[in-house]
Design a protein around this motif. Structure first.
Motif: not given
Ligand code: NAD
Ligand code: TYD
Length: 355
Positions: A10, A37, A87, A89, A131, A160
């Protein structure tokens, strides 16, 4: 991969990934989306998918740190592949509140690895989303490759890095099938407006200041979220087990240049009522502590092994993203006011009543 567990579906990238998979011709796996969530998780991101794929999209609200609940998920849905996005994030939040990052990013990943190990006989793959920030900061020269030593700067990137090491250790110790991808900064639809690009778009639309840290000279590599999703799926289907793949947009830019392009594009697609350039809203503010200077990715391994290249240019990607935020004003409003928390609750209550 019959039953794929997507964690954090989500959130920003996870929801784009689920949407991407379900739009692929011939894709017939079932997706089980487990999301706690948190403030960043918004099932509104997948409301249409929920309606269109009642058989092949299942949402379970659960914390990946809750071992009992996650045991139930693995058993009930006979999970045979995991794509782990969940995560905490956001770097700025990790500076203020690092504990949540340790819990979810490290302990949550450990729980998923343990459950996957327990069901090793039917597990096809554990793919871990990570990341480029695990590699630390570059000066003006060089690129991160898959063999660059880890040197994380923030509690976010350190958590991470720890989870990456654990995933790799499970492969080496238990012969467990894993792949890891380390990606640069994503942008696109459904990103929570605390990260640079959606924050600047929503502030610019509202005529609010655009806070640029320091002088805006820090450099990031930007990849359009759908390109990242395509890379992840290629790795899940064809990546070598135990391997790491770097994903990047081949699009390095200084923050100030990102913000200037964003302002100019917005002025063009949505001319401001008062005729003033959005650049006038730029406000240089106190720098982030431990702010990494530059990230840049060498993604030739992914290109050579799996024939992936980033397809979207920043010029077209930023315009698509801006248009999405302008068109989806109710989504933005619900997120900004926090109304989406109540809205989510209401949706569940309505659904329970209907059932
Ligand atoms: P985001 O913060 O938009 O979404 C994270 C999601 O994880 C949310 O829906 C949240 O509710 C859920 N979540 C958090 N803690 C939780 C838990 N304990 N149990 C279950 N669900 C949980 O993050 P994003 O930007 O979509 O990033 C997703 C992944 O990609 C992460 O692992 C992040 O490290 C990695 N990443 C992100 C980027 C970026 O630019 N956004 C770049 C490289 C890697
Ligand atoms: P961000 O989107 O938080 O991603 P990350 O820290 O994971 O790279 O930030 C991207 C860059 O933009 C980073 O160098 C910090 C900077 N930044 C600002 O200048 N102002 C802001 O308000 C934010 C959120 C980020």
């Amino acid at each position: 991969m019959k039953n794929i567990l997507v964690t954090g579906g989500c959130g920003f990238i996870g929801s784009n990934f689920i949407r991407y998979l379900l739009s692929l011709p011939g894709f017939n796996s079932t997706i089980i989306n487990v999301d706690k969530l948190t403030y960043a998780g918004n099932p509104d991101n997948l409301a249409d998918i929920d309606k269109s794929f009642p058989e092949r999209y299942i949402f379970v609200q659960s914390d990946i740190c809750d071992m009992e609940s996650m045991t139930g998920v693995f058993e009930t849905y006979e999970i045979d592949a995991v794509c782990h996005f969940a995560a905490e994030s956001h770097v700025d939040r990790s500076i203020v509140e690092p504990g949540a990052f340790l819990n979810t990013n490290v302990m949550g990943t450990f729980n998923l690895l343990e459950l996957s190990r327990k069901h090793k006989d039917r597990m096809v793959l554990f793919h871990h989303i990570s990341t480029d920030e695990v590699f630390g900061s570059l000066d003006d020269k060089g690129l991160f490759s898959e063999t660059t030593p880890y040197d994380p700067s923030s509690p976010y990137s350190a958590s991470k890095a720890a989870s990456d090491h654990m995933v790799r250790a499970y492969h080496r110790t238990y012969g467990f099938p894993v792949t890891i991808s380390n990606c640069s900064n994503n942008y696109g639809p459904y990103q929570f407006p605390e990260k640079l690009i959606p924050l600047m778009i929503t502030n610019a639309k509202a005529g609010k200041p655009l806070p640029v840290y320091g002088q805006g000279h820090n450099i990031r590599d930007w990849v359009y979220v759908e390109d990242h999703c395509k890379a992840v799926w290629k790795i899940m289907k064809g990546g070598r087990h135990g391997e790491t793949y770097n994903v990047g947009g081949r699009c390095e830019m200084r923050n100030i240049d990102v913000v200037n392009i964003l302002c100019d594009t917005m002025d063009r697609v949505d001319p401001p009522a008062d005729g003033r350039s959005r650049r006038d809203l730029i406000n240089f503010v106190k720098d982030r502590p431990g702010h990494d200077y530059r990230y840049a990715i060498d993604c030739t391994k992914l290109q050579n092994e799996l024939d992936w290249i980033p397809e979207e240019s920043f010029k077209t990607g930023i315009e698509k993203t801006i248009r999405w935020y302008l068109k989806n004003e109710p989504w933005v409003r619900r997120v900004q006011t926090g109304e989406y928390r109540n809205w989510i609750k209401q949706q569940y209550e309505d659904r329970e009543r209907a059932e």
